[in-house]
Design an enzyme around this catalytic site. Sequence first.
Site, PDB file in Angstrom:
ATOM      1  N   ASP A 127       0.431  28.214 -12.452  1.00 52.66           N
ATOM      2  CA  ASP A 127       1.391  28.977 -11.661  1.00 52.66           C
ATOM      3  C   ASP A 127       0.663  29.444 -10.406  1.00 52.66           C
ATOM      4  OD1 ASP A 127       2.846  31.171 -10.543  1.00 52.66           O
ATOM      5  OD2 ASP A 127       3.864  31.468 -12.457  1.00 52.66           O
ATOM      6  N   ASP A 145       4.606  24.839  -0.140  1.00 60.67           N
ATOM      7  CA  ASP A 145       5.760  23.941  -0.144  1.00 60.67           C
ATOM      8  C   ASP A 145       6.218  23.745  -1.583  1.00 60.67           C
ATOM      9  OD1 ASP A 145       7.717  22.330   0.894  1.00 60.67           O
ATOM     10  OD2 ASP A 145       6.431  20.576   1.160  1.00 60.67           O
TER      11      ASP A 145
END
Length: 258
Positions: A127, A145
């Site tokens: 994560d 992104d």
Amino acid sequence: MSDHAPPAQPTPSDEPQAIHRPFVQNLGTRRMLHFTQKEIQSSMSLLNPDALEIEYTRMMMGFVLFNPEPARILMVGLGGGSLPKFCYRYLAGAQIEVVEIDPAVIALREAFMVPPDNDRFRVVEADAADHLRDLSDYADVIFLDGYGVGGIPDALCSEAFYADCHRALRDDGILVINYHVNHPMHHEYLARVRASFGSAMFEVVDDDMTNSVVFACKGDLLNDPAAAELKRPAAIPRDAWRQLMPTLRVIGATLELR
């Protein structure tokens, strides 16, 4: 989570996000990564796998106007690997680390000819919000992104996350973020970035007014007037510069208006 969001703002599905799995679709000489049929996450030319097919990815490479020889690049989101592959090929002195939360996306890396992990390149399953939280003075460039179905996950567009990005950058490091211009939170996202980076940021919008790329700097590197001159740095190969030059002209025009 993908690094290559669709050229237009994704349309949320009524189906639960958990059932969406990334899949590959070939169309002629192009290979595309999808999360849903409506959302193209990444596009690759089978004839030139390292090329940047989508305009906003070329816009994100605009950081080379300010720092053409980064030592370490940290990317959030793997997707089809367009930006990681381009940087790996053309920025030979850079170590590249890609953080991707979805193992199903990582499993498709070979289909998109993403390099195997080595001493210059690695993909980390994690994560990104957790991964960046403890980093300090780590990267010269950070790409954001990371998209899932329906947009950017909340954890990757919070004020706290942008503060973590600021801390993770080295002096004069550059944060590069891909947004959708027509997202209802777009201006709020910019305000959150500004809370950490102040006025050391600018925004460039692509030709069809769908994607916005924001450059934010930990320092005053973005104020270098030489960047708008669009001269090819010696460190950037000619074939890479030819790909980027049309888009870099748009960035140069934006710089002249700052």
